[in-house]
Design a protein around this motif. Structure first.
Motif, PDB file in Angstrom:
ATOM      1  N   PHE A 291       0.987  -1.194  -0.091  1.00 19.05           N
ATOM      2  CA  PHE A 291       0.135  -0.051   0.081  1.00 19.05           C
ATOM      3  C   PHE A 291       0.844   1.470  -0.070  1.00 19.05           C
ATOM      4  CE2 PHE A 291      -3.218  -2.879   1.738  1.00 19.05           C
ATOM      5  CZ  PHE A 291      -4.454  -2.634   0.887  1.00 19.05           C
ATOM      6  N   THR A 292       2.072   1.330   0.756  1.00 20.71           N
ATOM      7  CA  THR A 292       2.728   2.377   0.509  1.00 20.71           C
ATOM      8  C   THR A 292       3.279   2.989  -0.915  1.00 20.71           C
ATOM      9  OG1 THR A 292       3.716   1.975   2.641  1.00 20.71           O
ATOM     10  CG2 THR A 292       4.879   3.566   1.417  1.00 20.71           C
ATOM     11  N   PRO A 293       3.708   1.916  -1.700  1.00 22.35           N
ATOM     12  CA  PRO A 293       3.976   2.395  -3.133  1.00 22.35           C
ATOM     13  C   PRO A 293       2.458   3.004  -3.759  1.00 22.35           C
ATOM     14  CG  PRO A 293       4.999   0.579  -2.854  1.00 22.35           C
ATOM     15  CD  PRO A 293       4.205   0.653  -1.552  1.00 22.35           C
ATOM     16  N   LEU A 294       1.367   2.349  -3.502  1.00 21.42           N
ATOM     17  CA  LEU A 294       0.176   2.632  -4.126  1.00 21.42           C
ATOM     18  C   LEU A 294       0.018   4.089  -3.766  1.00 21.42           C
ATOM     19  CD1 LEU A 294      -2.409   2.193  -5.590  1.00 21.42           C
ATOM     20  CD2 LEU A 294      -3.259   1.313  -3.586  1.00 21.42           C
ATOM     21  N   MET A 295      -0.005   4.315  -2.368  1.00 14.25           N
ATOM     22  CA  MET A 295      -0.446   5.548  -2.116  1.00 14.25           C
ATOM     23  C   MET A 295       0.562   6.661  -2.336  1.00 14.25           C
ATOM     24  SD  MET A 295      -1.760   5.127   1.797  1.00 14.25           S
ATOM     25  CE  MET A 295      -0.411   4.037   2.641  1.00 14.25           C
ATOM     26  N   GLY A 296       1.872   6.320  -2.346  1.00 16.71           N
ATOM     27  CA  GLY A 296       2.796   7.370  -3.192  1.00 16.71           C
ATOM     28  C   GLY A 296       2.447   7.757  -4.311  1.00 16.71           C
ATOM     29  N   ALA A 297       2.091   6.732  -5.246  1.00 16.76           N
ATOM     30  CA  ALA A 297       1.695   7.138  -6.530  1.00 16.76           C
ATOM     31  C   ALA A 297       0.615   8.156  -6.618  1.00 16.76           C
ATOM     32  CB  ALA A 297       1.608   5.801  -7.492  1.00 16.76           C
ATOM     33  N   LEU A 298      -0.306   7.686  -5.676  1.00 10.47           N
ATOM     34  CA  LEU A 298      -1.660   8.368  -5.778  1.00 10.47           C
ATOM     35  C   LEU A 298      -1.314   9.940  -5.379  1.00 10.47           C
ATOM     36  CD1 LEU A 298      -4.053   6.209  -3.983  1.00 10.47           C
ATOM     37  CD2 LEU A 298      -4.370   6.712  -6.333  1.00 10.47           C
ATOM     38  N   TYR A 299      -0.556   9.954  -4.242  1.00  9.77           N
ATOM     39  CA  TYR A 299      -0.080  11.523  -3.720  1.00  9.77           C
ATOM     40  C   TYR A 299       0.621  12.238  -4.993  1.00  9.77           C
ATOM     41  CZ  TYR A 299       2.523  14.821  -0.967  1.00  9.77           C
ATOM     42  OH  TYR A 299       2.975  16.056  -0.661  1.00  9.77           O
ATOM     43  N   HIS A 300       1.546  11.402  -5.540  1.00 10.15           N
ATOM     44  CA  HIS A 300       2.454  12.015  -6.486  1.00 10.15           C
ATOM     45  C   HIS A 300       1.476  12.580  -7.736  1.00 10.15           C
ATOM     46  CE1 HIS A 300       5.836  13.060  -9.224  1.00 10.15           C
ATOM     47  NE2 HIS A 300       5.350  12.435 -10.184  1.00 10.15           N
ATOM     48  N   TYR A 301       0.285  11.845  -8.301  1.00  8.11           N
ATOM     49  CA  TYR A 301      -0.258  12.208  -9.525  1.00  8.11           C
ATOM     50  C   TYR A 301      -1.485  12.737  -9.284  1.00  8.11           C
ATOM     51  CZ  TYR A 301       3.139   9.204 -11.917  1.00  8.11           C
ATOM     52  OH  TYR A 301       4.034   8.351 -12.671  1.00  8.11           O
ATOM     53  N   PHE A 302      -2.271  12.576  -8.095  1.00  8.64           N
ATOM     54  CA  PHE A 302      -3.502  13.107  -7.809  1.00  8.64           C
ATOM     55  C   PHE A 302      -3.826  13.913  -6.745  1.00  8.64           C
ATOM     56  CE2 PHE A 302      -3.977   9.009 -10.238  1.00  8.64           C
ATOM     57  CZ  PHE A 302      -4.524   9.326 -11.541  1.00  8.64           C
ATOM     58  N   GLY A 303      -2.819  13.945  -5.854  1.00  8.50           N
ATOM     59  CA  GLY A 303      -2.796  14.788  -4.484  1.00  8.50           C
ATOM     60  C   GLY A 303      -3.024  13.982  -3.468  1.00  8.50           C
ATOM     61  N   TRP A 304      -2.753  14.486  -2.222  1.00  8.55           N
ATOM     62  CA  TRP A 304      -2.889  13.759  -0.911  1.00  8.55           C
ATOM     63  C   TRP A 304      -4.422  13.256  -0.885  1.00  8.55           C
ATOM     64  CZ3 TRP A 304      -6.127  15.709   2.578  1.00  8.55           C
ATOM     65  CH2 TRP A 304      -6.569  17.141   2.590  1.00  8.55           C
ATOM     66  N   GLU A 305      -5.560  14.121  -1.196  1.00  5.57           N
ATOM     67  CA  GLU A 305      -6.885  13.801  -1.123  1.00  5.57           C
ATOM     68  C   GLU A 305      -7.268  12.479  -1.684  1.00  5.57           C
ATOM     69  OE1 GLU A 305      -6.490  18.488  -1.384  1.00  5.57           O
ATOM     70  OE2 GLU A 305      -5.750  16.610  -2.421  1.00  5.57           O
ATOM     71  N   SER A 306      -6.542  12.017  -2.667  1.00  2.61           N
ATOM     72  CA  SER A 306      -6.890  11.091  -3.401  1.00  2.61           C
ATOM     73  C   SER A 306      -6.444   9.557  -2.549  1.00  2.61           C
ATOM     74  CB  SER A 306      -6.208  10.707  -4.720  1.00  2.61           C
ATOM     75  OG  SER A 306      -4.796  10.660  -4.627  1.00  2.61           O
ATOM     76  N   ILE A 307      -5.646   9.671  -1.720  1.00  4.29           N
ATOM     77  CA  ILE A 307      -4.920   8.789  -0.826  1.00  4.29           C
ATOM     78  C   ILE A 307      -6.274   8.256  -0.003  1.00  4.29           C
ATOM     79  CG2 ILE A 307      -3.702   7.952   1.048  1.00  4.29           C
ATOM     80  CD1 ILE A 307      -1.568   9.889  -0.019  1.00  4.29           C
ATOM     81  N   PHE A 308      -6.973   9.173   0.306  1.00  3.88           N
ATOM     82  CA  PHE A 308      -8.088   8.970   1.517  1.00  3.88           C
ATOM     83  C   PHE A 308      -9.446   8.203   0.657  1.00  3.88           C
ATOM     84  CE2 PHE A 308      -5.143  11.717   3.444  1.00  3.88           C
ATOM     85  CZ  PHE A 308      -4.797  11.088   4.616  1.00  3.88           C
ATOM     86  N   SER A 309      -9.670   8.941  -0.357  1.00  5.58           N
ATOM     87  CA  SER A 309     -10.623   8.453  -0.937  1.00  5.58           C
ATOM     88  C   SER A 309     -10.731   7.229  -1.578  1.00  5.58           C
ATOM     89  CB  SER A 309     -11.258   9.606  -2.362  1.00  5.58           C
ATOM     90  OG  SER A 309      -9.919   9.814  -3.044  1.00  5.58           O
ATOM     91  N   VAL A 310      -9.383   6.614  -2.374  1.00  2.00           N
ATOM     92  CA  VAL A 310      -9.312   5.569  -2.929  1.00  2.00           C
ATOM     93  C   VAL A 310      -9.179   4.401  -1.748  1.00  2.00           C
ATOM     94  CG1 VAL A 310      -7.710   4.050  -4.079  1.00  2.00           C
ATOM     95  CG2 VAL A 310      -8.183   6.347  -4.753  1.00  2.00           C
ATOM     96  N   MET A 311      -8.667   4.779  -0.700  1.00  2.00           N
ATOM     97  CA  MET A 311      -8.418   3.703   0.269  1.00  2.00           C
ATOM     98  C   MET A 311      -9.524   3.522   0.934  1.00  2.00           C
ATOM     99  SD  MET A 311      -5.240   2.521   0.299  1.00  2.00           S
ATOM    100  CE  MET A 311      -4.760   1.749   1.978  1.00  2.00           C
ATOM    101  N   GLY A 312     -10.337   4.534   1.303  1.00  2.00           N
ATOM    102  CA  GLY A 312     -11.762   4.349   1.922  1.00  2.00           C
ATOM    103  C   GLY A 312     -12.788   3.644   1.030  1.00  2.00           C
ATOM    104  N   GLY A 313     -12.755   3.861  -0.270  1.00  2.00           N
ATOM    105  CA  GLY A 313     -13.384   3.126  -1.358  1.00  2.00           C
ATOM    106  C   GLY A 313     -13.069   1.457  -1.324  1.00  2.00           C
TER     107      GLY A 313
END
Length: 460
Positions: A159-181
């Motif tokens: 999950f750390t690489p996944l969240m890092g990629a989300l942060y890099h490409y879509f912003g920190w908000e996307s980490i929480f929306s994707v993981m919550g979904g």
């Protein structure tokens, strides 16, 4: 195999194991969301380092407070309902974090949501201990518990690489929306596919006979019968559990082991940067290596422990020998104080975390020893003991570093705690066997004795 021995048949228990392992991995990943998103959140919301520290601590405090109530909830409602509500609730909480930047007091909202996250993740571990005890016979429980426990290491690698990629490409908000979904989808899958052994629509009778004949508590989680005895009051059950030497020794060991886990989660990157002079980019890569080795150790120990059980017939030796070997290797972390070669330091840290994974049979031991009518409660107390280590260790290490200007004392602190865990298993725990609560009579104020499953009456 004798003619009367049930045939090893069926695989439904392994599907159940995969399911609870995924749930634990997601819960670990959701705890780490703030760590990955932290720099962006601090920048966009103007959060100071002190306030960020409070945000990090919020989860640990509420998670600790949730353990005993969570164990009680699991024993009263069953593992399926407890995890379903927990998973759906904490996933919705994670999803809501993505919107804190749009409200008036984002830091307060984020702190409250982290508290809620800790409370809602509480039932996962005690419910999973109950599920392992119900679905797996004694000589498969080591592997099951080890695979389940390794999810916390694997989650950091996945999950750390996944969240890092989300942060890099879509912003920190996307980490929480994707993981919550992802969590809400998993909650739906859980509700549709998990059942207790005696109620599972797809488990074969051959598999039920096999696991039950070898010690699985298959009736745990089933609907109570009309002649079932009334449940023991929670306060009386807690008193008996906390006055039992074996269980107290197991809880103490878990507190000590948690000091090592917490060091890697909290202070290890700082150690690499400040004491070993890695760059932050290098530290981020190096910090993932111990988690990988911990996962390998965690899976390996289950096979070794169950092999020992089949060879020796001794549950105590089958659990204590891997714990001793693994935690003994973990204590080698102290050796980092005596070398200046960074490659050797990284190798020692990987070995120490491999040892921690190899010695992490605590949840398996809980499944082996917890009273059958209070597995969730016992698991909650066990997890609470580990949470205390998670609360104390970062603060203690901070004072050590501030007072000495060095990490040497911090590594001694962690290594000493690991050694104490081994001592606790050999001097306090004694024989590893099922503990039975005394019935709901005036005698329940006296601590119960340790008995094996053979000592329990014919009703389960």
């Amino acid at each position: 195999m004798t003619p009367s021995e049930p045939v090893r048949a069926g695989y439904q228990r392994f599907i159940v194991l995969a399911l609870i392992t995924i749930v634990l991995a997601l819960s670990t990943g959701d705890r780490a969301t703030l760590s990955v998103a932290g720099p962006g959140i601090a920048r966009d919301l103007g959060i100071t380092p002190v306030n960020m520290g409070w945000l990090f601590s919020a989860f640990s405090w509420s998670y600790f407070l949730s353990q005993v109530p969570s164990g009680w909830l699991v024993d009263r409602t069953g593992a399926k309902a407890a995890i379903l509500v927990s998973l759906a609730g904490w996933s919705a909480t994670v999803f809501l974090v993505s919107g804190v930047g749009w409200i008036a007091f984002p830091v307060v909202a984020l702190f409250i949501l982290r508290l809620i996250l800790g409370l809602l993740e509480g039932p996962v571990a005690p419910a999973s201990a109950r599920i392992i005890a119900a679905w797996f016979p004694s000589d498969e429980r080591g592997v099951a518990g080890a695979i389940f426990n390794s999810a916390q290491y694997l989650a950091l690698a996945v999950f750390t690489p996944l969240m890092g990629a989300l942060y890099h490409y879509f912003g920190w908000e996307s980490i929480f929306s994707v993981m919550g979904g992802l969590g809400l989808v998993l909650a739906l899958v859980w509700g549709l596919t998990y059942f207790a052994p005696s109620q599972h629509p797809r488990v074969s009778q051959a598999e039920l006979d096999y696991i039950k004949s070898r010690g699985a508590l298959t009736d745990v989680g089933a609907k109570p019968t009309a002649d079932a005895p009334p449940p023991l009051a929670t306060r009386q059950a807690i008193k008996q559990i906390l006055t039992n030497r074996m269980l107290v020794g197991i809880f103490l060991a878990q507190y000590c082991i948690a000091s090592l886990s917490t060091f890697f989660i909290s202070w290890f990157p700082s150690y690499l940067v400040e004491a070993r002079h890695f760059s932050m980019l290098q530290a981020g890569f190096v910090a993932s290596l111990p988690a990988i080795f911990g996962c390998i150790g965690g899976v390996t120990t289950g096979f070794f422990s169950d092999w020992l059980l089949r060879r020796t017939g001794s549950l105590s030796l089958a659990r204590k020998i891997p714990i001793t070997l693994g935690l003994g290797l973990s204590a080698s972390i102290i050796l980092c104080n005596y070398t200046e070669v960074n490659f050797i330091v990284v190798a020692i840290m990987c070995a120490a975390f491999f040892g921690k994974g190899f010695g992490a049979l605590g949840w398996t031991v809980v499944a082996d020893t917890a009273p059958k009518e209070a597995i969730g409660l016992t698991g909650g107390l066990f997890n609470a003991a580990g949470s205390v280590g998670g609360i104390i260790t970062p603060v203690a290490i901070g004072y050590i570093i501030q007072g000495t200007g060095s990490f040497h004392g911090a590594l001694l602190y962690v290594g000493f705690h690991v050694i104490c865990a081994v001592v606790s298993y050999w001097l306090l725990v004694g024989p590893i066997e099922r503990f039975t609560l005394l019935p709901a009579t005036p005698a329940t104020t006296v601590a119960g004795r340790n008995v094996t499953l053979a000592d329990v009456g014919s009703k389960t």
